[in-house]
Design a protein around this motif. Sequence first.
Motif: not given
Length: 73
Positions: A29-33, A52-58
Amino acid sequence: MPDTGRTMYARVVEHTCDDCVPVSYELCAAGGLMFIRWTDRTGGGKPVVRETERLISSRAREMWRDLLLGLVR
């Protein structure tokens, strides 16, 4: 994707065994993603790191679950 260096620091939320196998995964986790980091130490030299790309947590947690269940690579 290759490591982008997008964030200097990431918090490791969960991980697979680093010592048992040459390929390990981390849910970060970093920067809210969130993202998954893959580290391959099979080459004998410098480890290969991909993310991977940065994703929302869900979405990231869904991908992490699928990875652990062997549904994705």
